[in-house]
Scaffold this active site. Structure first.
Site, mmCIF file in Angstrom:
data_model
loop_
_atom_site.group_PDB
_atom_site.id
_atom_site.type_symbol
_atom_site.label_atom_id
_atom_site.label_comp_id
_atom_site.label_asym_id
_atom_site.label_seq_id
_atom_site.Cartn_x
_atom_site.Cartn_y
_atom_site.Cartn_z
ATOM 1 N N ALA A 16 0.855 -1.191 0.000
ATOM 2 C CA ALA A 16 0.000 0.000 0.000
ATOM 3 C C ALA A 16 0.893 1.243 0.000
ATOM 4 C CB ALA A 16 -0.906 0.002 1.224
ATOM 5 N N ASP A 186 5.857 3.191 1.982
ATOM 6 C CA ASP A 186 4.966 2.120 2.412
ATOM 7 C C ASP A 186 4.028 2.694 3.483
ATOM 8 O OD1 ASP A 186 3.756 -0.125 3.516
ATOM 9 O OD2 ASP A 186 5.571 -1.348 3.426
ATOM 10 N N HIS A 187 2.737 2.801 3.147
ATOM 11 C CA HIS A 187 1.797 3.438 4.063
ATOM 12 C C HIS A 187 1.480 2.576 5.287
ATOM 13 C CE1 HIS A 187 -0.836 6.522 5.283
ATOM 14 N NE2 HIS A 187 -1.246 6.919 4.109
ATOM 15 N N ARG A 188 1.919 1.327 5.284
ATOM 16 C CA ARG A 188 1.744 0.492 6.471
ATOM 17 C C ARG A 188 2.690 0.935 7.587
ATOM 18 N NH1 ARG A 188 2.988 -5.184 3.764
ATOM 19 N NH2 ARG A 188 4.753 -3.883 3.137
ATOM 20 N N ILE A 189 3.770 1.639 7.198
ATOM 21 C CA ILE A 189 4.792 2.064 8.151
ATOM 22 C C ILE A 189 4.823 3.579 8.288
ATOM 23 C CG2 ILE A 189 7.247 1.925 8.741
ATOM 24 C CD1 ILE A 189 7.429 -0.310 6.576
#
Length: 214
Positions: A16, A186-189
């Protein structure tokens, strides 16, 4: 090599990712580069060092997620820099780039590029990056988006610096050299505010480049 690149690019589609662009005035950096170029310092080395210094202040942008579940704050800042070679692309590593003196970093970078083009890099010299820099500015490309390598928190795409008419806060116009930096993360991080803060710090370092030799 093409198979490995293809595998990584397909894997990156499952991440993502999001992208943020940021303008950076480079007049001071251009003048600084003219001064240190005779000592073997390339513009790529300057960008890598500036990115490493900014990452030291924003460690979340240097973090990684390798399996979608495990999140790691990396203790080392290993800057991978994209290098085009015959038949493909490879990303040699400047390990602990934030701790290296600019001139030693530049020497190491020259050695890595020579080894990369001779296809003599060892896996440890290209397999453990925590942040990537891709610079197409030397080709006249003004902006582009880079694909996030799997396992990295972010990748920076650096475009060319071009003369641009800018207005200051008092409404006076001047011509300055400006480049656009696009970062894919990385939008998870990494969240938008994290990336914006990192880019502000990166721009501040580039616009005051004497700090690169401290």
């Amino acid at each position: 090599m093409s198979k490995a690149v293809s595998k990584n690019m397909v894997e990156s589609l499952s991440i993502a990712a999001f992208r943020v662009g940021y303008p950076v005035v480079t007049d001071a950096l251009d003048a600084f580069h003219d001064k240190v170029k005779p000592k073997g310092v390339t513009m790529t080395a300057l960008f890598a060092k500036a990115a490493a210094m900014a990452l030291a202040q924003h460690p979340v942008v240097n973090a990684s997620c390798k399996d979608g579940k495990s999140f790691t704050f990396n203790s080392n800042i290993n800057i991978a820099v994209a290098v085009a070679i015959n038949g493909g692309l490879i990303t040699p590593l400047l390990q602990d780039a934030d701790k290296l003196d600019l001139y030693l970093l530049s020497k190491k970078w020259k050695e890595l590029v020579e080894k990369a083009r001779a296809k003599q890099l060892q896996p440890r010299e290209y397999n453990s990056g925590t942040f990537t820099v891709s610079d197409l500015g030397m080709f006249g490309v003004d902006r582009f988006d880079a694909i996030l390598p799997p396992g990295h928190g972010a990748i920076m795409a650096v475009g060319a610096s071009n003369p641009t008419v800018l207005a200051d806060k008092d409404g006076f116009f001047s011509v300055k050299n400006k480049m656009l930096v696009n970062v894919t993360a990385d939008h998870r991080i990494v969240y938008g505010a994290d990336l914006a803060a990192f880019l502000q710090t990166f721009a501040r370092i580039v616009e005051n480049p004497e700090s690169l030799t401290l």
